[in-house]
Design a protein around this motif. Structure first.
Motif, PDB file in Angstrom:
ATOM      1  N   VAL A   1       0.822  -1.207   0.000  1.00  0.00           N
ATOM      2  CA  VAL A   1       0.000   0.000   0.000  1.00  0.00           C
ATOM      3  C   VAL A   1       0.856   1.258   0.000  1.00  0.00           C
ATOM      4  N   GLN A   2       1.953   1.252   0.771  1.00  0.00           N
ATOM      5  CA  GLN A   2       2.810   2.432   0.831  1.00  0.00           C
ATOM      6  C   GLN A   2       4.214   2.015   1.214  1.00  0.00           C
ATOM      7  N   TYR A   3       5.202   2.682   0.608  1.00  0.00           N
ATOM      8  CA  TYR A   3       6.608   2.419   0.895  1.00  0.00           C
ATOM      9  C   TYR A   3       7.314   3.751   1.038  1.00  0.00           C
ATOM     10  N   GLY A   4       7.891   4.000   2.204  1.00  0.00           N
ATOM     11  CA  GLY A   4       8.565   5.275   2.411  1.00  0.00           C
ATOM     12  C   GLY A   4       9.215   5.332   3.778  1.00  0.00           C
ATOM     13  N   THR A   5       9.815   6.464   4.096  1.00  0.00           N
ATOM     14  CA  THR A   5      10.418   6.650   5.410  1.00  0.00           C
ATOM     15  C   THR A   5       9.309   6.786   6.456  1.00  0.00           C
ATOM     16  N   PRO A   6       9.635   6.553   7.728  1.00  0.00           N
ATOM     17  CA  PRO A   6       8.626   6.761   8.769  1.00  0.00           C
ATOM     18  C   PRO A   6       8.019   8.158   8.724  1.00  0.00           C
ATOM     19  N   GLN A   7       8.863   9.155   8.495  1.00  0.00           N
ATOM     20  CA  GLN A   7       8.348  10.527   8.450  1.00  0.00           C
ATOM     21  C   GLN A   7       7.397  10.731   7.282  1.00  0.00           C
TER      22      GLN A   7
ATOM     23  N   LEU B   1       4.101   9.084   8.186  1.00  0.00           N
ATOM     24  CA  LEU B   1       3.359   9.837   9.206  1.00  0.00           C
ATOM     25  C   LEU B   1       2.760  11.116   8.642  1.00  0.00           C
ATOM     26  N   HIS B   2       3.522  11.792   7.786  1.00  0.00           N
ATOM     27  CA  HIS B   2       3.058  13.074   7.261  1.00  0.00           C
ATOM     28  C   HIS B   2       2.109  12.947   6.083  1.00  0.00           C
ATOM     29  N   ASP B   3       2.215  11.864   5.349  1.00  0.00           N
ATOM     30  CA  ASP B   3       1.416  11.746   4.126  1.00  0.00           C
ATOM     31  C   ASP B   3       0.940  10.310   3.916  1.00  0.00           C
ATOM     32  N   PRO B   4       0.019   9.827   4.755  1.00  0.00           N
ATOM     33  CA  PRO B   4      -0.497   8.459   4.572  1.00  0.00           C
ATOM     34  C   PRO B   4      -1.118   8.302   3.184  1.00  0.00           C
ATOM     35  N   ALA B   5      -0.866   7.158   2.552  1.00  0.00           N
ATOM     36  CA  ALA B   5      -1.302   6.953   1.168  1.00  0.00           C
ATOM     37  C   ALA B   5      -2.811   6.872   1.032  1.00  0.00           C
ATOM     38  N   ASN B   6      -3.491   6.337   2.042  1.00  0.00           N
ATOM     39  CA  ASN B   6      -4.943   6.190   1.959  1.00  0.00           C
ATOM     40  C   ASN B   6      -5.535   6.014   3.356  1.00  0.00           C
ATOM     41  N   ASP B   7      -6.822   5.782   3.426  1.00  0.00           N
ATOM     42  CA  ASP B   7      -7.500   5.653   4.719  1.00  0.00           C
ATOM     43  C   ASP B   7      -6.984   4.449   5.504  1.00  0.00           C
TER      44      ASP B   7
ATOM     45  N   ILE C   1      -1.916   3.565  11.182  1.00  0.00           N
ATOM     46  CA  ILE C   1      -0.983   4.367  11.981  1.00  0.00           C
ATOM     47  C   ILE C   1      -1.613   4.748  13.315  1.00  0.00           C
ATOM     48  N   GLY C   2      -2.890   5.089  13.287  1.00  0.00           N
ATOM     49  CA  GLY C   2      -3.581   5.486  14.505  1.00  0.00           C
ATOM     50  C   GLY C   2      -3.437   6.970  14.793  1.00  0.00           C
ATOM     51  N   ALA C   3      -3.931   7.347  15.949  1.00  0.00           N
ATOM     52  CA  ALA C   3      -3.941   8.765  16.337  1.00  0.00           C
ATOM     53  C   ALA C   3      -2.560   9.202  16.847  1.00  0.00           C
ATOM     54  N   ASP C   4      -2.474  10.470  17.215  1.00  0.00           N
ATOM     55  CA  ASP C   4      -1.263  11.049  17.817  1.00  0.00           C
ATOM     56  C   ASP C   4      -0.042  10.912  16.911  1.00  0.00           C
ATOM     57  N   ARG C   5      -0.201  11.286  15.651  1.00  0.00           N
ATOM     58  CA  ARG C   5       0.919  11.161  14.733  1.00  0.00           C
ATOM     59  C   ARG C   5       2.078  12.087  15.114  1.00  0.00           C
TER      60      ARG C   5
ATOM     61  N   ASP D   1       8.901  22.303  10.181  1.00  0.00           N
ATOM     62  CA  ASP D   1       9.433  21.994   8.854  1.00  0.00           C
ATOM     63  C   ASP D   1       8.909  20.677   8.321  1.00  0.00           C
ATOM     64  N   GLY D   2       8.004  20.044   9.063  1.00  0.00           N
ATOM     65  CA  GLY D   2       7.447  18.770   8.633  1.00  0.00           C
ATOM     66  C   GLY D   2       8.394  17.619   8.840  1.00  0.00           C
ATOM     67  N   GLY D   3       9.321  17.745   9.784  1.00  0.00           N
ATOM     68  CA  GLY D   3      10.236  16.652  10.077  1.00  0.00           C
ATOM     69  C   GLY D   3      11.348  16.509   9.066  1.00  0.00           C
TER      70      GLY D   3
END
Length: 362
Positions: free
Chosen positions: A235-241, A244-250, A256-260, A359-361
């Motif tokens: 579904v998604q491949y990327g760094t943790p940041q 967290l900042h740009d989840p691919a879909n719902d 991931i859950g809350a408190d990102r 700065d968005g991490g």
């Protein structure tokens, strides 16, 4: 990133990332027509940790076992250091790849030293080289050789057994280690200890690691890159940041859950935020410095304990930012020295952390 092959204090210019493992349009369909994974493509950089995460039955373990040919793809190609794994001998390939599983799989009739020596012996290493490697790895795992080399697995705690399992996987100095839920059976305290120890070990070795877990928090903590699976789909491949900042879909957002924001603080190492241009000797002595006056203001209170080993009003480059904030609160300070091997190598301030977040991490 959670792990960095070199410390940011190093001045060498990093070369272009080199691909160690690549999945090229890979599909695996079992004999009962179950589609385990379908048309997945991504590359794993040498010397990094990539975590496969997702719910049970999503294909993450299947994907990992395609690398050491415990299973073969139905379609597509898995490359190992540039070579199609189908062209490699299964036995030789598996001896070249370390493997750690949740059940550990130590041989109870063999001593700790004999367990660790298993693959080097199969590869024909001479005795003195094997003995040196066993002792080196036991030291690395914080298991003093004189005490643990001749013990048997049944005499060890679960955490100690898992350390031996990791040492055995590292024994022949493999380029790649596969880890399938390696800490999943441990209690939460031991699990966190081993996670932290393994991150420190990974900082000192140049090994490519594929790590399977169902725990998103473990994935965020352990991975340079994360591959999120859902029922055979990558579904998604990327760094943790990035995740967290740009989840691919719902699905990813819900997984991931809350408190990102809190999760990001828990996975961001101090080295990603710290100032390195402060004059370390001035910070340590409590003298003023133009680069970071706030550090100088608090350094007298926070660096004195470093000399006699008491107190914890400092952080290391591998500590996470949430730990830094917690220790600032304990010290009633707005900054802390960053210490590596008893040397002050920089500083971290509340302002640094806020700037990093805004700065968005990045």
């Amino acid at each position: 990133m959670t792990h960095h092959p070199t410390d940011t204090a190093d001045t060498a210019v990093a070369s272009e990332p080199e691909t160690m493992i690549e999945f090229d349009d890979v599909t695996k369909i079992y004999s009962d027509q179950t589609v385990a994974v379908e048309e997945i493509s991504f590359a794993v950089e040498r010397g990094t940790t990539t975590v496969f995460v997702g719910p049970s039955g999503c294909g993450k373990t299947t994907t990992m076992t395609l690398v050491n040919r415990m299973q073969d793809p139905t379609e597509g190609t898995v490359y190992y250091d540039g070579t199609d794994v189908q062209e490699l001998d299964k036995v030789d390939l598996r001896r070249d790849i370390g493997y750690v599983i949740q059940e550990i799989g130590l041989f109870d009739h063999m001593s700790v030293g004999e367990n660790i020596a298993t693959v080097p012996e199969l590869k024909g290493w001479d005795r003195s080289r094997i003995d040196d490697r066993v002792d080196e790895l036991l030291e690395l795992m914080d298991l003093p050789p004189a005490q643990y080399r001749d013990q048997y697995p049944t005499e060890l705690s679960g955490g100690q057994q898992q350390r031996v399992g990791v040492a055995r996987a590292l024994a022949a100095d493999p380029d790649v280690i596969l880890m399938d839920e390696p800490f999943g059976a441990l209690d939460p305290i031991t699990r966190e200890e081993l996670q932290n120890e393994f991150l420190e070990i990974q900082d000192r070795i140049d090994t490519t690691i594929l790590f399977v877990t169902h725990d998103i928090n473990e994935a965020l903590k352990m991975g340079d890159k994360i591959a999120i699976f859902d029922v055979g789909e990558l579904v998604q491949y990327g760094t943790p940041q990035e995740i967290l900042h740009d989840p691919a879909n719902d699905f990813v957002e819900e997984f991931i859950g809350a408190d990102r924001t809190l999760k990001e603080l828990q996975i961001t190492p101090v080295r990603d935020v710290m100032q390195q241009d402060v004059e370390a000797e001035h910070v340590a002595d409590g003298e003023p410095t133009d680069q970071s006056p706030s550090v100088a203001e608090t350094s007298t209170a926070t660096t004195a304990p470093l000399a006699d080993g008491t107190g914890d009003h400092y952080v290391t480059p591998t500590d996470t930012v949430d730990i830094a904030l917690s220790r600032m609160i304990e010290a009633d300070a707005t900054s802390l020295p960053v210490v590596r091997d008893d040397d002050v190598v920089g500083a971290i301030t509340e302002a640094d952390i806020r700037a990093h977040q805004s700065d968005g991490g990045a």
